[in-house]
Motif scaffolding. Structure first.
Motif, PDB file in Angstrom:
ATOM      1  N   ASP A 102       0.804  -1.231   0.000  1.00  0.00           N
ATOM      2  CA  ASP A 102       0.000   0.000   0.000  1.00  0.00           C
ATOM      3  C   ASP A 102       0.833   1.275   0.000  1.00  0.00           C
ATOM      4  O   ASP A 102       0.297   2.369  -0.165  1.00  0.00           O
ATOM      5  N   ILE A 103       2.146   1.153   0.201  1.00  0.00           N
ATOM      6  CA  ILE A 103       2.988   2.347   0.377  1.00  0.00           C
ATOM      7  C   ILE A 103       3.211   3.059  -0.959  1.00  0.00           C
ATOM      8  O   ILE A 103       3.496   2.432  -1.973  1.00  0.00           O
ATOM      9  N   ALA A 104       3.087   4.376  -0.931  1.00  0.00           N
ATOM     10  CA  ALA A 104       3.205   5.186  -2.145  1.00  0.00           C
ATOM     11  C   ALA A 104       4.661   5.348  -2.571  1.00  0.00           C
ATOM     12  O   ALA A 104       5.561   5.404  -1.727  1.00  0.00           O
ATOM     13  N   TRP A 105       4.864   5.477  -3.882  1.00  0.00           N
ATOM     14  CA  TRP A 105       6.174   5.846  -4.393  1.00  0.00           C
ATOM     15  C   TRP A 105       6.479   7.295  -4.026  1.00  0.00           C
ATOM     16  O   TRP A 105       5.572   8.083  -3.747  1.00  0.00           O
ATOM     17  N   GLU A 106       7.767   7.609  -4.044  1.00  0.00           N
ATOM     18  CA  GLU A 106       8.238   8.941  -3.651  1.00  0.00           C
ATOM     19  C   GLU A 106       8.003   9.204  -2.168  1.00  0.00           C
ATOM     20  O   GLU A 106       7.749  10.342  -1.741  1.00  0.00           O
ATOM     21  N   THR A 107       8.030   8.155  -1.358  1.00  0.00           N
ATOM     22  CA  THR A 107       7.941   8.297   0.098  1.00  0.00           C
ATOM     23  C   THR A 107       9.032   7.444   0.740  1.00  0.00           C
ATOM     24  O   THR A 107       9.715   6.675   0.066  1.00  0.00           O
ATOM     25  N   GLU A 108       9.178   7.609   2.052  1.00  0.00           N
ATOM     26  CA  GLU A 108      10.209   6.893   2.812  1.00  0.00           C
ATOM     27  C   GLU A 108       9.558   5.977   3.847  1.00  0.00           C
ATOM     28  O   GLU A 108       8.442   6.249   4.314  1.00  0.00           O
ATOM     29  N   VAL A 109      10.259   4.914   4.198  1.00  0.00           N
ATOM     30  CA  VAL A 109       9.809   4.008   5.258  1.00  0.00           C
ATOM     31  C   VAL A 109      10.919   3.863   6.284  1.00  0.00           C
ATOM     32  O   VAL A 109      12.089   3.680   5.936  1.00  0.00           O
ATOM     33  N   TRP A 110      10.532   3.950   7.555  1.00  0.00           N
ATOM     34  CA  TRP A 110      11.486   3.762   8.660  1.00  0.00           C
ATOM     35  C   TRP A 110      10.905   2.734   9.608  1.00  0.00           C
ATOM     36  O   TRP A 110       9.702   2.769   9.929  1.00  0.00           O
ATOM     37  N   ILE A 111      11.741   1.800  10.051  1.00  0.00           N
ATOM     38  CA  ILE A 111      11.303   0.717  10.942  1.00  0.00           C
ATOM     39  C   ILE A 111      12.041   0.859  12.262  1.00  0.00           C
ATOM     40  O   ILE A 111      13.277   0.836  12.307  1.00  0.00           O
ATOM     41  N   ALA A 112      11.289   1.009  13.342  1.00  0.00           N
ATOM     42  CA  ALA A 112      11.865   1.388  14.633  1.00  0.00           C
ATOM     43  C   ALA A 112      12.858   0.370  15.180  1.00  0.00           C
ATOM     44  O   ALA A 112      13.822   0.741  15.851  1.00  0.00           O
ATOM     45  N   ASP A 113      12.634  -0.933  14.914  1.00  0.00           N
ATOM     46  CA  ASP A 113      13.577  -1.902  15.472  1.00  0.00           C
ATOM     47  C   ASP A 113      14.822  -2.082  14.602  1.00  0.00           C
ATOM     48  O   ASP A 113      15.698  -2.876  14.903  1.00  0.00           O
ATOM     49  N   ASN A 114      14.900  -1.327  13.482  1.00  0.00           N
ATOM     50  CA  ASN A 114      16.123  -1.214  12.687  1.00  0.00           C
ATOM     51  C   ASN A 114      16.363   0.266  12.414  1.00  0.00           C
ATOM     52  O   ASN A 114      16.284   0.725  11.268  1.00  0.00           O
ATOM     53  N   PRO A 115      16.647   1.041  13.445  1.00  0.00           N
ATOM     54  CA  PRO A 115      16.594   2.499  13.336  1.00  0.00           C
ATOM     55  C   PRO A 115      17.656   3.128  12.449  1.00  0.00           C
ATOM     56  O   PRO A 115      17.505   4.279  12.025  1.00  0.00           O
TER      57      PRO A 115
END
Length: 338
Positions: free
Chosen positions: A307-320
């Motif tokens: 569902d994540i849009a292109w031209e955006t960023e993803v950050w995962i807290a347990d791999n900061p």
């Protein structure tokens, strides 16, 4: 009397006549004495006050003495409230916003039973249901202005636990301390969503924020836990009371970037549709926009990856220390259409 809304903080309030401003401020003082929480944005307080006045047919200060209540057979439907405030308080609220009256403007008042429904057992969308002031509170309104009025209120309502106190008790069940990049501290209510917001502020922004300062963050029990209204207005950001707010807003002066960050626990990420909504809302903003979706762990990320849009960023807290870039052509930063 306390000034509940400052004219320099609210354009709609500032544009009203001095008489209407005084009436709104007086109304908020009265609601404060009735135990209604008055910690909200200026516009939300303004809307609550004028909706309350409409429910009692109160057009000016002198009308408190002749307030109408449920026992008098007076009640306004949500569309009627919109018509009333538009006519008497210089508003220009769309008739299609009738559901906001129930869900936002009257929410605290009906929960506290200061305002009653004319047909409480009817369906939520019953078009015949009206709203009117509780006769218990109307009796106190008629006495407003007497020298011992606040003492009368305390005595009359001593057996009723104020809504302010009920909400405060719930928020104190468990807390999460959060340290802002500036060194200040916030206190969130406990929960997975707020744990993720804490990680965004304490782990994501120090790594990827380029000295970013938090301008807004909500809490599950207080949508406007931290808000820098003036700083957002300087950047020509959209109205902060809007329903489409992301979970965290931060600004890097060094980069002139605004970070719009969604903390995904139970709600969705920045999808293509959400991205379009945010782009439309921020089209006049003076800063460049960085869109970030944050997750607590990879398991949750995998659940929403499609569902994540292109031209955006993803950050995962347990791999900061790592980011997932959905930009394609470059790393972290605002995307500019070529």
């Amino acid at each position: 009397m306390k000034q509940y809304i400052s004219p320099d903080k609210s354009r709609t309030y500032r544009e009203k006549t001095k008489e209407v401003q005084e009436l709104i401020n007086t109304t908020l003082h009265i609601l404060d004495c009735f135990g209604i929480p008055v910690e909200n944005t200026p516009r939300r307080l303004e809307r609550m006050a004028i909706a309350f006045l409409a429910c009692g047919d109160i057009k000016d200060i002198n009308h408190f003495r002749s307030v109408r209540d449920l026992n008098s057979g007076y009640a306004l439907k949500t569309r009627g409230i919109i018509e009333y405030v538009n006519e008497h308080f210089g508003e220009n609220i769309s008739s299609g916003s009738y559901d906001d009256i129930r869900r936002k403007d009257l929410k605290l008042l009906t929960v506290a039973q200061v305002v009653l429904q004319s047909s409480p057992n009817s369906a939520t969308n019953d078009s015949t249901r009206g709203y009117s002031i509780n006769p218990v509170y109307a009796e106190l309104l008629r006495l407003y202005g007497t020298s011992n009025w606040q003492s009368l209120v305390e005595k009359k309502l001593e057996s009723i636990e104020p809504l302010r106190k009920k909400l405060k008790r719930e928020r104190q069940l468990a807390k999460v301390n959060v340290t802002l990049p500036s060194g200040g501290e916030l206190v969130f209510s406990a929960g997975k969503h707020n744990d993720l917001q804490k990680a965004i502020i304490e782990d994501f922004l120090p790594r990827y924020g380029f000295d970013a300062e938090v301008y807004y963050v909500g809490d599950t029990s207080n949508k406007y836990l931290y808000l820098e209204t003036e700083k957002l207005e300087e950047l020509n950001f959209f109205e902060i009371s809007h329903d489409e707010l992301p979970d965290v807003i931060a600004y890097s002066k060094r980069k002139n970037w605004i970070y719009l960050i969604e903390a995904v626990h139970s709600s969705g990420p920045i999808s293509e549709l959400r991205l379009i909504q945010l782009q439309k809302l921020t089209e006049k903003c003076k800063a460049d926009i960085v869109y970030v979706t944050a997750f607590l762990d990879r398991k949750k990320f995998r659940q929403y990856i499609a569902d994540i849009a292109w031209e955006t960023e993803v950050w995962i807290a347990d791999n900061p220390d790592h980011l997932v870039h959905f930009n394609g052509d470059k790393f972290l930063g605002p995307y500019v259409q070529r």
